[in-house]
Design an enzyme around this catalytic site. Structure first.
Site, PDB file in Angstrom:
ATOM      1  N   GLY A  31     -20.209  67.582  49.224  1.00  0.00           N
ATOM      2  CA  GLY A  31     -19.178  68.299  48.742  1.00  0.00           C
ATOM      3  C   GLY A  31     -18.020  67.321  48.933  1.00  0.00           C
ATOM      4  O   GLY A  31     -17.676  66.964  49.881  1.00  0.00           O
ATOM      5  N   GLN A  36      -9.106  65.623  50.503  1.00  0.00           N
ATOM      6  CA  GLN A  36      -9.679  64.939  51.410  1.00  0.00           C
ATOM      7  C   GLN A  36      -9.549  63.344  50.895  1.00  0.00           C
ATOM      8  O   GLN A  36      -9.757  62.436  52.055  1.00  0.00           O
ATOM      9  CB  GLN A  36     -11.195  65.187  51.423  1.00  0.00           C
ATOM     10  CG  GLN A  36     -11.541  66.655  51.934  1.00  0.00           C
ATOM     11  CD  GLN A  36     -13.141  66.649  52.193  1.00  0.00           C
ATOM     12  OE1 GLN A  36     -13.514  67.245  50.953  1.00  0.00           O
ATOM     13  NE2 GLN A  36     -13.675  66.477  53.286  1.00  0.00           N
ATOM     14  N   CYS A  96     -18.295  68.097  57.908  1.00  0.00           N
ATOM     15  CA  CYS A  96     -17.270  67.801  56.988  1.00  0.00           C
ATOM     16  C   CYS A  96     -17.017  66.341  56.987  1.00  0.00           C
ATOM     17  O   CYS A  96     -16.850  65.727  57.899  1.00  0.00           O
ATOM     18  CB  CYS A  96     -15.979  68.610  57.297  1.00  0.00           C
ATOM     19  SG  CYS A  96     -14.666  68.473  56.132  1.00  0.00           S
ATOM     20  N   LEU A  97     -16.525  65.764  55.750  1.00  0.00           N
ATOM     21  CA  LEU A  97     -16.413  64.324  55.885  1.00  0.00           C
ATOM     22  C   LEU A  97     -15.152  63.918  56.558  1.00  0.00           C
ATOM     23  O   LEU A  97     -14.915  62.961  56.686  1.00  0.00           O
ATOM     24  CB  LEU A  97     -16.507  63.845  54.201  1.00  0.00           C
ATOM     25  CG  LEU A  97     -17.971  63.905  53.602  1.00  0.00           C
ATOM     26  CD1 LEU A  97     -17.448  63.459  52.154  1.00  0.00           C
ATOM     27  CD2 LEU A  97     -18.679  62.999  54.608  1.00  0.00           C
ATOM     28  N   HIS A 134     -16.719  76.503  51.379  1.00  0.00           N
ATOM     29  CA  HIS A 134     -16.027  75.297  52.184  1.00  0.00           C
ATOM     30  C   HIS A 134     -15.098  74.542  51.724  1.00  0.00           C
ATOM     31  O   HIS A 134     -14.155  74.169  51.962  1.00  0.00           O
ATOM     32  CB  HIS A 134     -17.400  74.281  52.895  1.00  0.00           C
ATOM     33  CG  HIS A 134     -16.911  73.223  53.640  1.00  0.00           C
ATOM     34  ND1 HIS A 134     -17.372  73.053  54.870  1.00  0.00           N
ATOM     35  CD2 HIS A 134     -16.280  72.207  53.238  1.00  0.00           C
ATOM     36  CE1 HIS A 134     -16.689  71.882  55.278  1.00  0.00           C
ATOM     37  NE2 HIS A 134     -16.187  71.319  54.330  1.00  0.00           N
ATOM     38  N   GLU A 135     -15.439  74.123  50.082  1.00  0.00           N
ATOM     39  CA  GLU A 135     -14.661  73.294  49.527  1.00  0.00           C
ATOM     40  C   GLU A 135     -13.222  73.911  48.996  1.00  0.00           C
ATOM     41  O   GLU A 135     -12.337  73.166  49.045  1.00  0.00           O
ATOM     42  CB  GLU A 135     -15.398  72.621  48.277  1.00  0.00           C
ATOM     43  CG  GLU A 135     -16.398  71.704  48.553  1.00  0.00           C
ATOM     44  CD  GLU A 135     -16.181  70.642  49.676  1.00  0.00           C
ATOM     45  OE1 GLU A 135     -14.995  70.304  49.427  1.00  0.00           O
ATOM     46  OE2 GLU A 135     -17.147  70.240  50.407  1.00  0.00           O
ATOM     47  N   HIS A 176     -10.910  73.936  51.622  1.00  0.00           N
ATOM     48  CA  HIS A 176      -9.911  72.861  51.533  1.00  0.00           C
ATOM     49  C   HIS A 176      -8.804  72.931  50.911  1.00  0.00           C
ATOM     50  O   HIS A 176      -7.717  72.261  51.094  1.00  0.00           O
ATOM     51  CB  HIS A 176     -10.877  71.595  51.228  1.00  0.00           C
ATOM     52  CG  HIS A 176     -11.802  70.666  51.994  1.00  0.00           C
ATOM     53  ND1 HIS A 176     -11.299  70.490  53.503  1.00  0.00           N
ATOM     54  CD2 HIS A 176     -13.011  70.601  52.380  1.00  0.00           C
ATOM     55  CE1 HIS A 176     -12.081  69.909  54.093  1.00  0.00           C
ATOM     56  NE2 HIS A 176     -13.436  70.057  53.568  1.00  0.00           N
TER      57      HIS A 176
HETATM   58 ZN    ZN Z   1     -15.060  69.291  54.174  1.00  0.00          ZN
END
Ligand code: ZN
Length: 172
Positions: free
Chosen positions: A45, A50, A92-93, A134-135, A138
């Site tokens: 995701g 991000q 998480c990236l 989660h997204e 963000h």
């Molecule tokens: Zn994330």
């Protein structure tokens, strides 16, 4: 085109993202870039914030094999969540190498606009439900570490600061 992923701590990740008015070619191109960046990372995701773009855009693909199954979410909004919860070890990236068990509602109903500009609703459970939540977090400037104790959160941020310094250091 692959984009650079922003890593915590970075004040951008704490901003609130703006809704999209129209799914035009520019948005489609951006979401393709997001997908490419996510696959390359690799991750399941990615939110536009991000890669430093404060727009309410999310790409997700939880398929495990080669057969890709991307989901493009424009202006995703969670309209209901189950009372039952489930726990996943989340990463998480934007928090490379960091993982923690996070408890979230196990099901959610999300409303969004797809790449064709059509309004859609999706009832998700399991990994997909966690990933969507989660997204969407963000887009509101929330990271999974915000659900941890201050002690654990500070520890992770300290590690990330160290990691950032290490990747910037070069000898040529
Ligand atoms: Zn994330």
């Amino acid at each position: 085109m692959k984009r650079k992923i922003i890593v915590e701590p970075d004040p951008i990740l704490r901003k609130k993202c703006n809704p999209i008015e129209k799914v035009d070619d520019e948005i489609k191109k951006l979401m393709k870039d997001m997908l490419e960046t996510m696959y390359d990372a690799p991750g399941i995701g990615l939110a536009a914030i991000q890669i430093g773009i404060l727009k309410r855009l999310v790409v997700i693909d939880i398929s495990k094999d080669e057969k890709k199954n991307p989901l493009f979410l424009v202006n995703p909004k969670i309209i209901s969540q189950s009372k039952t919860t489930s726990v996943y070890e989340e990463g998480c990236l934007s928090l490379p190498g960091q993982f923690a068990e996070i408890e979230r509602p196990s099901e959610c109903l999300v409303k969004y606009i797809d790449l064709d500009g059509k309004e859609k609703e999706l009832k998700a459970d399991g990994l997909l439900a966690t990933c969507i939540q989660h997204e969407v977090d963000h887009l509101n400037g929330i990271l999974f570490i915000d659900y941890l104790s201050k002690l654990k959160k500070d520890m992770i941020i300290k590690k990330l600061v160290k990691h950032k310094k290490e990747i910037e250091r070069i000898v040529v």
